[in-house]
Write a protein that holds these residues in place. Structure first.
Motif, PDB file in Angstrom:
ATOM      1  N   HIS A  78      17.800  13.284 -32.453  1.00 19.31           N
ATOM      2  CA  HIS A  78      16.872  12.326 -33.054  1.00 19.31           C
ATOM      3  C   HIS A  78      17.231  10.955 -32.506  1.00 19.31           C
ATOM      4  N   GLY A  79      16.408   9.962 -32.774  1.00 21.61           N
ATOM      5  CA  GLY A  79      16.687   8.615 -32.317  1.00 21.61           C
ATOM      6  C   GLY A  79      17.528   7.838 -33.314  1.00 21.61           C
ATOM      7  N   PRO A  80      17.721   6.541 -33.072  1.00 19.03           N
ATOM      8  CA  PRO A  80      18.553   5.717 -33.944  1.00 19.03           C
ATOM      9  C   PRO A  80      17.858   5.391 -35.258  1.00 19.03           C
ATOM     10  N   ASP A  81      18.539   4.611 -36.083  1.00 20.88           N
ATOM     11  CA  ASP A  81      18.058   4.306 -37.429  1.00 20.88           C
ATOM     12  C   ASP A  81      18.190   2.808 -37.681  1.00 20.88           C
ATOM     13  N   TYR A  82      17.220   2.041 -37.180  1.00 17.07           N
ATOM     14  CA  TYR A  82      17.209   0.604 -37.430  1.00 17.07           C
ATOM     15  C   TYR A  82      15.912   0.257 -38.168  1.00 17.07           C
ATOM     16  N   GLY A  83      16.013   0.164 -39.475  1.00 23.92           N
ATOM     17  CA  GLY A  83      14.859  -0.106 -40.312  1.00 23.92           C
ATOM     18  C   GLY A  83      14.116   1.129 -40.767  1.00 23.92           C
ATOM     19  N   VAL A  84      14.539   2.303 -40.306  1.00 20.57           N
ATOM     20  CA  VAL A  84      13.849   3.538 -40.695  1.00 20.57           C
ATOM     21  C   VAL A  84      14.237   3.959 -42.107  1.00 20.57           C
ATOM     22  N   VAL A 129      14.281   7.611 -50.063  1.00 23.25           N
ATOM     23  CA  VAL A 129      13.237   8.642 -50.207  1.00 23.25           C
ATOM     24  C   VAL A 129      11.853   8.027 -50.365  1.00 23.25           C
ATOM     25  N   GLU A 130      11.760   6.724 -50.643  1.00 22.86           N
ATOM     26  CA  GLU A 130      10.469   6.066 -50.808  1.00 22.86           C
ATOM     27  C   GLU A 130      10.029   5.337 -49.540  1.00 22.86           C
ATOM     28  N   HIS A 131      10.774   5.487 -48.451  1.00 20.54           N
ATOM     29  CA  HIS A 131      10.434   4.784 -47.220  1.00 20.54           C
ATOM     30  C   HIS A 131       9.086   5.261 -46.674  1.00 20.54           C
ATOM     31  N   VAL A 132       8.240   4.315 -46.281  1.00 26.30           N
ATOM     32  CA  VAL A 132       6.936   4.612 -45.675  1.00 26.30           C
ATOM     33  C   VAL A 132       7.074   4.475 -44.164  1.00 26.30           C
ATOM     34  N   TRP A 133       6.787   5.542 -43.451  1.00 26.31           N
ATOM     35  CA  TRP A 133       7.005   5.580 -42.006  1.00 26.31           C
ATOM     36  C   TRP A 133       5.875   4.872 -41.265  1.00 26.31           C
ATOM     37  N   SER A 134       6.232   3.885 -40.456  1.00 28.11           N
ATOM     38  CA  SER A 134       5.270   3.205 -39.588  1.00 28.11           C
ATOM     39  C   SER A 134       5.259   3.902 -38.222  1.00 28.11           C
ATOM     40  N   GLY A 137      17.788  13.789 -48.810  1.00 25.63           N
ATOM     41  CA  GLY A 137      17.657  13.845 -50.260  1.00 25.63           C
ATOM     42  C   GLY A 137      16.254  14.181 -50.714  1.00 25.63           C
ATOM     43  N   LEU A 138      15.281  14.076 -49.805  1.00 21.24           N
ATOM     44  CA  LEU A 138      13.901  14.419 -50.146  1.00 21.24           C
ATOM     45  C   LEU A 138      13.684  15.908 -49.901  1.00 21.24           C
ATOM     46  N   SER A 139      12.999  16.581 -50.811  1.00 24.72           N
ATOM     47  CA  SER A 139      12.867  18.035 -50.700  1.00 24.72           C
ATOM     48  C   SER A 139      11.697  18.460 -49.818  1.00 24.72           C
ATOM     49  N   ASP A 140      10.729  17.563 -49.579  1.00 25.21           N
ATOM     50  CA  ASP A 140       9.566  17.971 -48.786  1.00 25.21           C
ATOM     51  C   ASP A 140       9.373  17.026 -47.604  1.00 25.21           C
TER      52      ASP A 140
END
Length: 487
Positions: free
Chosen positions: A402-408, A413-418, A475-478
């Motif tokens: 996978h790629g890095p994690d800067y702001g992702v 679990v409530e993060h909205v993916w842009s 932590g998110l199940s789906d």
């Protein structure tokens, strides 16, 4: 006295029970963990019995103090530190230990009878919660999805196959958004050694356990209807119970596993492999148990020195040289770099005295990540040269999971993916070295990696799957299906 020793036993069992509860379905060394518990109880219980023979009036108070001490050593200090959001340092743990010492002294001089009965009950109560979680956990099983099955092909040739998974290695266009890492030079170096690089490669999932499992299954192992809250069942796939290993074994290959960094259990040796390239010392269960204790901060530099080998791909070749099987082999090497914690400093890639970032979601600054890429690239070129010199017909695969994690915000679990988040986390390095007569398609998913390799080795075309991707957080199940960044 039985009640006090029972309290000590309960407190000693809490971190082990928590470790098992936190890893449902994972193969843990239960017998070894039981031995750890028994040794601690025998030492502590034996001390109480010795005191009771010479100072019976003090024995119960001693047992109470020892119960708190055992709990502090094995779990409470780190639990308090994590709850307060404090970093693991000797100073912080020293301050917590001072509070423990004062508390233990207070209990030892106390004449309150209720304390003698309360402390053992507290141990039993605190142990109850992880035990309930363990009992409620479903049994583990290897995961299959869709129509995954062994491809019905016969191999025309059987070169050794090397698969390097570089944790968190993003695609060149993703890295270019963070700064100048001179990826063009690395690309030219790899192409000069016969690698074909997919400039639009994408992962199917943003988590290691799903991404690696899907590559080894040659299928998408989870969709929006799959419960992915437990990593344990997918670990059975990533550790060797999968279509790729079975298919190559049926064709005379040995399975060689380099487990890499102990922070991730999904690529650790569990007996499925024919050859394990792990060194002695702490395995993931030992490491996880140690990380629950205040002793981890004291041993931090020693643990870091060990980690420096496990994030270096050159170490894979050096271990393989002493264990190379006579028949053709498939090597899966999980290299933690460039995932944090970052251990290398500056253009000369010197070992840092203190690592930057954390394996648990702290990626540090983008400049630290780019320096990790720079250092890893140097190590990769050396590694590829050593493999090709010794094994010129080798098939070699070098990929990120996978790629890095800067702001992702993978832990939110409530993060909205842009669209930018998707490109960053799903856009990955994919470089494959095949015989000259074979091609690597552009803009495909990692799930097709071994469909391409087996098609090349057999001369029969195995259909490729269309690129798909699912976003999700730890932590998110789906999961939620998104458009993969293949354009």
């Amino acid at each position: 006295m039985r009640r006090q020793i029972g309290g000590i036993s309960a407190f000693a069992a809490i971190p082990i029970a928590r470790l098992v509860a936190n890893n449902p379905g994972e193969r843990l060394p239960v017998l070894r963990l039981a031995v750890y518990w028994a040794v601690l109880v025998v030492i502590a219980g034996g001390s109480v019995l010795l005191v009771s023979r010479s100072r019976p009036l003090l024995a119960r108070r001693f047992a109470i103090g020892l119960s708190i001490l055992v709990f502090g050593v094995t779990y409470l200090a780190v639990a308090l530190r994590n709850a307060l959001g404090l970093s693991a340092t000797l100073g912080i743990d020293g301050a917590i230990w001072l509070v423990f010492a004062i508390s233990i002294t207070g209990f030892l001089i106390s004449r309150w009878n209720w304390v003698q009965g309360f402390v053992p009950l507290l141990g039993a109560f605190l142990l109850l919660y992880p035990v309930v979680e363990i009992v409620a956990s479903p049994p583990s099983r290897a995961v299959t999805f869709g129509s995954a099955q062994e491809p019905a092909v016969e191999l025309e040739r059987a070169p050794n196959v090397y698969w390097f998974v570089l944790d968190g290695y993003g695609r060149a266009d993703v890295l270019g958004e963070f700064g100048d890492v001179r990826q063009d030079s690395f690309t030219r170096e790899m192409e000069a050694r016969g690698f074909m690089i997919d400039s639009r490669a994408s992962a199917a999932y943003p988590m290691s356990f799903l991404s690696i499992a899907s590559t080894l299954s040659m299928e998408y192992v989870a969709d929006a209807n799959t419960d992915v809250s437990s990593e344990g069942p997918f670990y059975l796939v990533t550790q060797g119970e999968n279509v790729v290993v079975d298919s190559l074994r049926d064709r005379g290959y040995a399975y060689v596993l380099y487990p890499g960094a102990p922070q991730w259990s999904g690529s650790q040796c569990r007996g499925v492999e024919d050859i394990c390239l792990a060194e002695g010392g702490l395995d993931p269960a030992d490491r996880a148990l140690l990380e629950m204790t205040a002793a981890a901060s004291i041993l931090r530099s020693a643990l870091q020195s060990t980690d420096s080998d496990r994030v270096n791909p050159i170490e894979v070749v050096e271990r393989l040289e002493g264990h190379r099987p006579s028949n053709p082999f498939f090597l899966f090497a999980h290299v933690m770099s460039p995932h944090p914690p970052f251990l290398w400093s500056g253009p000369d890639c010197d070992l840092l005295e203190r690592p930057i970032g954390s394996v648990f979601g702290d990626w540090g600054a983008t400049s630290d990540y780019l320096n990790a890429i720079h250092c890893l690239n140097r190590q990769l070129i050396t590694t590829m040269d050593r493999i090709i010199d010794a094994d010129p017909e080798a098939v070699i695969i070098v990929q990120g999971d996978h790629g890095p994690d800067y702001g992702v915000e993978m832990l939110n679990v409530e993060h909205v993916w842009s669209p930018g988040d998707i490109r960053q986390r799903f856009g990955v390095l994919s470089a494959i070295r095949l015989p000259p007569t074979c091609d690597v398609p552009i803009g495909t998913s990692l799930v097709n990696t071994f469909r391409v390799v087996l098609s090349c080795l057999s001369g029969e075309r195995i259909p490729l799957l269309p690129p798909r991707a699912w976003s999700g957080s730890y932590g998110l199940s789906d999961l939620t299906e998104v458009d993969p960044p293949t354009r």
